[in-house]
Design a protein around this motif. Sequence first.
Motif, PDB file in Angstrom:
ATOM      1  N   GLU A  47      14.889   6.733  31.533  1.00 46.52           N
ATOM      2  CA  GLU A  47      14.336   5.912  30.473  1.00 46.52           C
ATOM      3  C   GLU A  47      15.314   5.763  29.354  1.00 46.52           C
ATOM      4  N   SER A  48      14.912   4.609  28.601  1.00 47.18           N
ATOM      5  CA  SER A  48      15.978   4.308  27.531  1.00 47.18           C
ATOM      6  C   SER A  48      15.352   4.067  26.339  1.00 47.18           C
ATOM      7  N   LEU A  49      15.623   5.080  25.479  1.00 47.11           N
ATOM      8  CA  LEU A  49      14.637   4.879  24.122  1.00 47.11           C
ATOM      9  C   LEU A  49      15.423   4.454  22.913  1.00 47.11           C
ATOM     10  N   LEU A  50      15.105   3.265  22.233  1.00 38.02           N
ATOM     11  CA  LEU A  50      15.610   2.812  21.189  1.00 38.02           C
ATOM     12  C   LEU A  50      15.153   3.580  19.786  1.00 38.02           C
ATOM     13  N   VAL A  51      16.150   4.341  19.013  1.00 36.06           N
ATOM     14  CA  VAL A  51      15.658   4.855  17.874  1.00 36.06           C
ATOM     15  C   VAL A  51      15.713   3.997  16.771  1.00 36.06           C
ATOM     16  N   ILE A  52      14.861   3.661  15.850  1.00 34.97           N
ATOM     17  CA  ILE A  52      14.773   2.895  14.727  1.00 34.97           C
ATOM     18  C   ILE A  52      14.363   3.717  13.520  1.00 34.97           C
ATOM     19  N   ASP A  53      15.122   3.285  12.329  1.00 34.00           N
ATOM     20  CA  ASP A  53      14.790   4.088  11.301  1.00 34.00           C
ATOM     21  C   ASP A  53      13.727   3.308  10.353  1.00 34.00           C
ATOM     22  N   ALA A  54      12.615   3.812  10.247  1.00 34.32           N
ATOM     23  CA  ALA A  54      11.395   2.965   9.656  1.00 34.32           C
ATOM     24  C   ALA A  54      11.990   2.451   8.200  1.00 34.32           C
ATOM     25  N   SER A  55      12.755   3.379   7.728  1.00 29.90           N
ATOM     26  CA  SER A  55      12.903   2.926   6.127  1.00 29.90           C
ATOM     27  C   SER A  55      13.910   1.743   5.916  1.00 29.90           C
ATOM     28  N   LEU A  56      14.452   1.130   7.035  1.00 25.82           N
ATOM     29  CA  LEU A  56      15.246   0.209   6.967  1.00 25.82           C
ATOM     30  C   LEU A  56      14.489  -1.227   6.938  1.00 25.82           C
ATOM     31  N   GLY A  57      13.186  -0.885   7.281  1.00 25.58           N
ATOM     32  CA  GLY A  57      12.280  -2.409   7.333  1.00 25.58           C
ATOM     33  C   GLY A  57      12.865  -3.181   8.652  1.00 25.58           C
ATOM     34  N   GLN A  58      12.751  -4.675   8.089  1.00 22.74           N
ATOM     35  CA  GLN A  58      13.213  -5.739   9.031  1.00 22.74           C
ATOM     36  C   GLN A  58      14.735  -5.479   9.385  1.00 22.74           C
ATOM     37  N   ASN A  59      15.361  -4.957   8.388  1.00 25.95           N
ATOM     38  CA  ASN A  59      17.113  -4.738   8.550  1.00 25.95           C
ATOM     39  C   ASN A  59      17.052  -4.034  10.069  1.00 25.95           C
ATOM     40  N   GLY A  60      16.311  -3.055  10.146  1.00 26.16           N
ATOM     41  CA  GLY A  60      16.423  -2.091  11.312  1.00 26.16           C
ATOM     42  C   GLY A  60      16.038  -2.853  12.508  1.00 26.16           C
ATOM     43  N   LEU A  61      15.052  -3.720  12.288  1.00 24.19           N
ATOM     44  CA  LEU A  61      14.738  -4.452  13.350  1.00 24.19           C
ATOM     45  C   LEU A  61      15.770  -5.216  13.735  1.00 24.19           C
ATOM     46  N   ARG A  62      16.519  -6.030  12.974  1.00 24.82           N
ATOM     47  CA  ARG A  62      17.484  -6.975  13.481  1.00 24.82           C
ATOM     48  C   ARG A  62      18.628  -6.139  14.109  1.00 24.82           C
ATOM     49  N   GLN A  63      19.022  -4.903  13.515  1.00 21.86           N
ATOM     50  CA  GLN A  63      20.074  -4.235  14.221  1.00 21.86           C
ATOM     51  C   GLN A  63      19.493  -3.749  15.573  1.00 21.86           C
ATOM     52  N   ALA A  64      18.273  -3.480  15.826  1.00 21.66           N
ATOM     53  CA  ALA A  64      17.876  -3.152  17.168  1.00 21.66           C
ATOM     54  C   ALA A  64      17.927  -4.112  18.119  1.00 21.66           C
ATOM     55  N   GLU A  65      17.838  -5.537  17.770  1.00 24.76           N
ATOM     56  CA  GLU A  65      17.623  -6.607  18.903  1.00 24.76           C
ATOM     57  C   GLU A  65      18.889  -6.659  19.632  1.00 24.76           C
ATOM     58  N   ALA A  66      19.910  -6.371  19.221  1.00 24.05           N
ATOM     59  CA  ALA A  66      21.212  -6.339  20.011  1.00 24.05           C
ATOM     60  C   ALA A  66      21.007  -5.129  20.836  1.00 24.05           C
ATOM     61  N   PHE A  67      20.256  -4.117  20.815  1.00 22.60           N
ATOM     62  CA  PHE A  67      20.199  -3.135  21.982  1.00 22.60           C
ATOM     63  C   PHE A  67      19.042  -3.742  22.876  1.00 22.60           C
ATOM     64  N   THR A  68      17.980  -4.373  22.606  1.00 16.24           N
ATOM     65  CA  THR A  68      17.008  -4.588  23.511  1.00 16.24           C
ATOM     66  C   THR A  68      17.708  -5.630  24.531  1.00 16.24           C
ATOM     67  N   GLU A  69      19.015  -6.159  24.215  1.00 17.27           N
ATOM     68  CA  GLU A  69      19.576  -7.107  25.193  1.00 17.27           C
ATOM     69  C   GLU A  69      20.145  -6.344  26.371  1.00 17.27           C
ATOM     70  N   VAL A  70      20.764  -5.278  25.930  1.00 18.52           N
ATOM     71  CA  VAL A  70      21.470  -4.552  27.536  1.00 18.52           C
ATOM     72  C   VAL A  70      20.875  -3.241  27.595  1.00 18.52           C
ATOM     73  N   ALA A  71      20.162  -2.545  26.871  1.00 22.53           N
ATOM     74  CA  ALA A  71      19.779  -1.040  27.292  1.00 22.53           C
ATOM     75  C   ALA A  71      18.472  -0.910  28.358  1.00 22.53           C
ATOM     76  N   ARG A  72      18.085  -2.041  28.600  1.00 25.89           N
ATOM     77  CA  ARG A  72      16.846  -1.878  29.336  1.00 25.89           C
ATOM     78  C   ARG A  72      15.661  -0.799  28.893  1.00 25.89           C
ATOM     79  N   LEU A  73      15.104  -1.236  27.688  1.00 24.81           N
ATOM     80  CA  LEU A  73      14.648  -0.266  26.994  1.00 24.81           C
ATOM     81  C   LEU A  73      13.230   0.197  27.620  1.00 24.81           C
ATOM     82  N   SER A  74      12.794   1.315  27.426  1.00 26.00           N
ATOM     83  CA  SER A  74      11.465   1.780  27.833  1.00 26.00           C
ATOM     84  C   SER A  74      10.655   1.795  26.495  1.00 26.00           C
ATOM     85  N   GLY A  75      11.184   1.987  25.532  1.00 29.35           N
ATOM     86  CA  GLY A  75      10.420   2.174  24.254  1.00 29.35           C
ATOM     87  C   GLY A  75      11.263   2.401  23.249  1.00 29.35           C
ATOM     88  N   VAL A  76      10.373   2.678  21.883  1.00 32.34           N
ATOM     89  CA  VAL A  76      11.219   3.004  20.661  1.00 32.34           C
ATOM     90  C   VAL A  76      10.777   4.362  20.131  1.00 32.34           C
TER      91      VAL A  76
END
Length: 455
Positions: free
Chosen positions: A374-403
């Motif tokens: 399984e591949s889990l992406l950790v996102i800092d909730a306090s970064l709001g939409q910025n955190g989401l944008r940073q996370a997008e890069a990982f979604t492309e390669v990490a074959r994510l199972s969840g957050v």
Amino acid sequence: MVFNWFRRQFNDQQEKKEEQKSQSSASPEEVEATEEEETTASEPTPVEATKEEETTANEPTPVEATEEEETTTSEPTPTGTPAWLQQSGGLEKLKESAIDDTPEPEPVTETPTSEETVTTQDEETTWSAQVLANQGRTPEEISEEEISWLKQLRRGLGKTRRNFLNQLKATVGKGPLNEEAVMEIEALLLQADVGIEATDYIVETLQAKMREEALPLESAIAYLKEIVREILERPFQEKNTPITFAPEQDKLNIWLITGVNGAGKTTTIGKLAHLGQKSDYTCLIAAADTFRAAAVEQVKAWGDRANTEVVANPGKNTDPAAVVYDAISKAQSKGTELLLVDTAGRLQNKKNLMEELGKIRKVIDKKAPDANIESLLVIDASLGQNGLRQAEAFTEVARLSGVVLTKLDGSSKGGVALAISKQLNLPIRFIGAGEGIEDLRPFSSYEFAEALLSE
Ligand SMILES: Nc1nc2c(ncn2[C@@H]2O[C@H](COP(=O)(O)OP(=O)(O)OP(=O)(O)O)[C@@H](O)[C@H]2O)c(=O)[nH]1
């Protein structure tokens, strides 16, 4: 019998059923518990909860939880009603409202500060117990630890909740939402980091409903909770993935933990290892963030706290994939069930980072083809939409199972959970609401919606 904190039920439900049946000659409350058991999943009894507390007594706990321990006791009372519930008078409230789907905690009217604190604590306890009861738990089955967690979650979302509820009070109950009200609700949702997509969906759905009927406040809140749950649950449905996310017993499970620097990966690994140990899994950690010098030391410190061995290579410029290879070898020879892999959050550039993750994944696939990966992406909730944008890069390669959504206790506004579900279409698996080892739990859309919108 061991409580599985990932599944939030006992590992062996059958065993528990039998045990409860043999106890069913006692009070009506206990009989109720047995009946309940037949229709719902198994959950902790007070006895188990007490055992759990005994074994975790030495671990670092958040300040709030420690304060709580000072005012309550985890010992079950002679009647079988947990003391924390008796003290708060919550049992009566719980029983009175047990049949309602939408419980209404009593409003606070007192002003004296010390009493107010007690009242608020009591209300939080009652609210938390109610949320668990609504999911099928009887008072006897509710552990103090879970109450503390729900209180923490509710406090973390407190500011956002108050804003929402005040706005709703001012606007609903007066027929279809007018343009001004819609704009205000929209603004509120955007400020709470809900993101444009989820905000549009919520506002449109709410408005359509209000065109059909003039909703009183209570119904509007209940409806809004439904919408929130629907958004949060959709990634589970679309990916046809179970809500429960637990390591399989007697098998190697490898969880790759990814995310940008500072999101809370290392902390999450420590917390997950702790949950794993408590739930009777054999655990191991791979320190594969070899890019940042301090990262290995940090993960080792968390390994100590979680009583979990860490596989690391102290040399300079160590290849992270080699560390993962060693860790898998060790896991295989020891019969480890849960291997948690810490990864780098930053390299010289995004391309390198993604290549490194790809390489680690390749090693895992090759060396442990039968493992549950399984591949889990950790996102800092306090970064709001910025955190989401940073996370997008990982979604492309990490074959994510969840957050794993962290830092819901701090300055976060919580709405980012909805943005993640809607924009990234990823199921949220765990949430973190504090820096302590106990401050991470499996995500529940029901509990989240209640903490976000219950008065
Ligand atoms: N308030 C709060 N702080 C958290 C939470 N999770 C992690 N932190 C804090 O966030 C900071 C960064 O956490 P780390 O676990 O080191 O983050 P990381 O992603 O491993 O970062 P790197 O090691 O730099 O890649 C630490 O100070 C943690 O204590 C949380 O749920 N709530």
